[in-house]
Enzyme design. Sequence first.
Site, mmCIF file in Angstrom:
data_model
loop_
_atom_site.group_PDB
_atom_site.id
_atom_site.type_symbol
_atom_site.label_atom_id
_atom_site.label_comp_id
_atom_site.label_asym_id
_atom_site.label_seq_id
_atom_site.Cartn_x
_atom_site.Cartn_y
_atom_site.Cartn_z
ATOM 1 N N HIS A 148 -6.103 52.730 11.006
ATOM 2 C CA HIS A 148 -5.235 53.603 10.461
ATOM 3 C C HIS A 148 -5.419 54.477 9.522
ATOM 4 O O HIS A 148 -4.295 55.268 8.507
ATOM 5 C CB HIS A 148 -3.864 53.770 11.406
ATOM 6 C CG HIS A 148 -4.546 53.399 13.240
ATOM 7 N ND1 HIS A 148 -3.593 53.913 13.644
ATOM 8 C CD2 HIS A 148 -6.022 54.202 14.110
ATOM 9 C CE1 HIS A 148 -4.126 54.123 14.965
ATOM 10 N NE2 HIS A 148 -4.819 54.185 15.033
ATOM 11 N N GLY A 285 -3.219 7.606 -3.572
ATOM 12 C CA GLY A 285 -2.994 5.923 -3.777
ATOM 13 C C GLY A 285 -3.587 5.458 -5.315
ATOM 14 O O GLY A 285 -5.021 6.370 -5.386
ATOM 15 N N LEU A 322 -8.801 5.914 -7.621
ATOM 16 C CA LEU A 322 -9.011 4.414 -8.045
ATOM 17 C C LEU A 322 -8.581 4.079 -7.760
ATOM 18 O O LEU A 322 -7.663 3.384 -7.575
ATOM 19 C CB LEU A 322 -8.630 4.044 -9.663
ATOM 20 C CG LEU A 322 -8.958 3.357 -10.199
ATOM 21 C CD1 LEU A 322 -10.185 3.540 -10.989
ATOM 22 C CD2 LEU A 322 -8.370 3.311 -11.764
ATOM 23 N N ARG A 371 -3.122 19.005 -7.981
ATOM 24 C CA ARG A 371 -2.579 18.578 -6.763
ATOM 25 C C ARG A 371 -1.907 19.310 -5.795
ATOM 26 O O ARG A 371 -1.833 18.969 -4.427
ATOM 27 C CB ARG A 371 -1.822 17.016 -7.816
ATOM 28 C CG ARG A 371 -1.865 15.944 -8.125
ATOM 29 C CD ARG A 371 -0.172 15.211 -8.259
ATOM 30 N NE ARG A 371 -1.041 13.410 -8.388
ATOM 31 C CZ ARG A 371 -1.411 13.725 -10.122
ATOM 32 N NH1 ARG A 371 -0.553 14.111 -11.272
ATOM 33 N NH2 ARG A 371 -1.764 12.185 -10.045
ATOM 34 N N LYS A 388 -1.857 1.281 -11.617
ATOM 35 C CA LYS A 388 -2.671 1.801 -12.966
ATOM 36 C C LYS A 388 -2.339 0.503 -13.619
ATOM 37 O O LYS A 388 -1.550 -0.775 -13.708
ATOM 38 C CB LYS A 388 -2.435 2.565 -13.356
ATOM 39 C CG LYS A 388 -0.643 3.159 -13.749
ATOM 40 C CD LYS A 388 -1.223 4.425 -13.657
ATOM 41 C CE LYS A 388 0.093 4.833 -14.668
ATOM 42 N NZ LYS A 388 -0.146 6.443 -14.863
ATOM 43 N N GLY A 399 1.352 8.587 -10.493
ATOM 44 C CA GLY A 399 0.601 9.720 -10.217
ATOM 45 C C GLY A 399 1.132 9.902 -8.843
ATOM 46 O O GLY A 399 1.421 10.784 -8.290
ATOM 47 N N GLU A 403 2.851 12.740 -6.318
ATOM 48 C CA GLU A 403 2.080 12.961 -5.377
ATOM 49 C C GLU A 403 2.939 13.603 -3.769
ATOM 50 O O GLU A 403 2.942 14.268 -2.870
ATOM 51 C CB GLU A 403 0.387 12.317 -5.136
ATOM 52 C CG GLU A 403 -0.469 12.769 -6.243
ATOM 53 C CD GLU A 403 -1.925 12.267 -5.961
ATOM 54 O OE1 GLU A 403 -1.509 11.017 -4.980
ATOM 55 O OE2 GLU A 403 -2.435 12.016 -6.700
#
Length: 477
Positions: A148, A285, A322, A371, A388, A399, A403
């Site tokens: 319309h 992870g 990783l 992320r 790590k 990290g 997350e």
Amino acid sequence: MTKEQELFIQRFLSELEEDNIAIFAGAGLSSTAGYVNWKELLRPLADELNLNIDEEQDLVGVAQFYLNENGRNRISQQLMDEIATAKQPTENHKILSKLPIRTYWTTNYDKLIEKSLEDVNKIVDVKYTINHLAVTKKKRDAIVYKMHGDIDHSDNAVLTKDDYEKYPFKMKPYITSLSGDLVSKTFLFLGFSFTDPNLDYIMSRVKAYFEEHQRQHYCIFKQCSEGDFESQRLYENAKIRQALLIKDLSRFQIKTILVERYSDITEILYRIERVYRRKTIFLSGSAHDYSPFNKADVESFLCLLGKVLIERNYKISSGIGLGIGNAFITGAIQGVYAHHNGYVNDYLNMRPFPQYIEDKKLRDETWRKYRYEVIGSAGIAIFFIGNKVENGNVVLADGVRKEFEIAHELGLALVPVGCSGFMAQELWSEVMAEVSKYYDESNVDLIQAISELGDEVEKPEQLISKIVNVIDLMSKE
């Protein structure tokens, strides 16, 4: 929710998975954003004609009466005055925009649908003239047919009886396009009263062509309640009329879902979005140190987990962390080839993190946005291991915590596998210490299943059944 509402959600999700859903939005979808409905839009014009708008049923006729007396300019100006002001999309708009719905039809002039889609970074192809139908916006994610017209061209908006009478001739390509979508897609009508002559014209012809073989469509109505009316007489009349309308809509294979409150519509849409998203699982992870397990056993477990989830018709989203992401993705790909005809892109969203950004500030900001994008596409997040090497030492992966926090903010269901150690164990301890912050405490089975993810196992493969049990419980919430 009622049994009828639950059944509708199941069927809607099934059609959504097959990319068959289309939305038809009426004025009611925009009214909660602050835009007036048709009656209020025409009220000042009716006042000038000395008509009581509350006594009028044929609102298109009222617009025509005003045109006959005063010309088009004042009607266009009234439309601009009421609708040109930019308003924010409603919660219902926002939920719909997050779903993989590519086709929208609307009789509304406002821009709420396209704005809500753009807000979630979708490319929108908006069409409201004949010429728009002949061109296609590149890489579009959704099409919005404004049958319309649009508020930016209020002088061409379909408003009066003249406009409706000319519509089948001037805008025939729109009738053809909508007819095709009504045949090939499952429509959900929201905020629509089914008094529009154009839609009635189109659906009558679809019915004539296909008779009892029409596609099933749905609409949601708020059930008439006594408190909405000034008198018992008006309430009884509205109740009878609604029942008759529901019966009449069944002629066009439109099934009506009744709700007690308008907020119930939002709850139904939210439930659809939540269940749909929970068919996609994000794995968070990383691992340099695999203790208490060994690397080979962890990789074998992750490969099997990815395969099992795909076999159970879940989708996978991963930043390919990783030491764990590659095995998980490998198993998922194997599952796709074995059970889903090899359409990898339909089941996997693989997003390796961009590593080579030298400037730390820029890298951190890029990863933060990344992320949000990757996690936002999922509904369940699994957290596994999470360590790590930093300055020669094995440390918890910050990290993975980031997350976790993003996943919680975005409303994902959280699955920290505590017995895998490191950051996952820390996160598991936190959720078990504040269960009510993360889970519905009344869901005793789910909380028990989450608790068992902290129990030590000899081999990581023993976690498969535990994780699948948690995910299945979450997907049914």
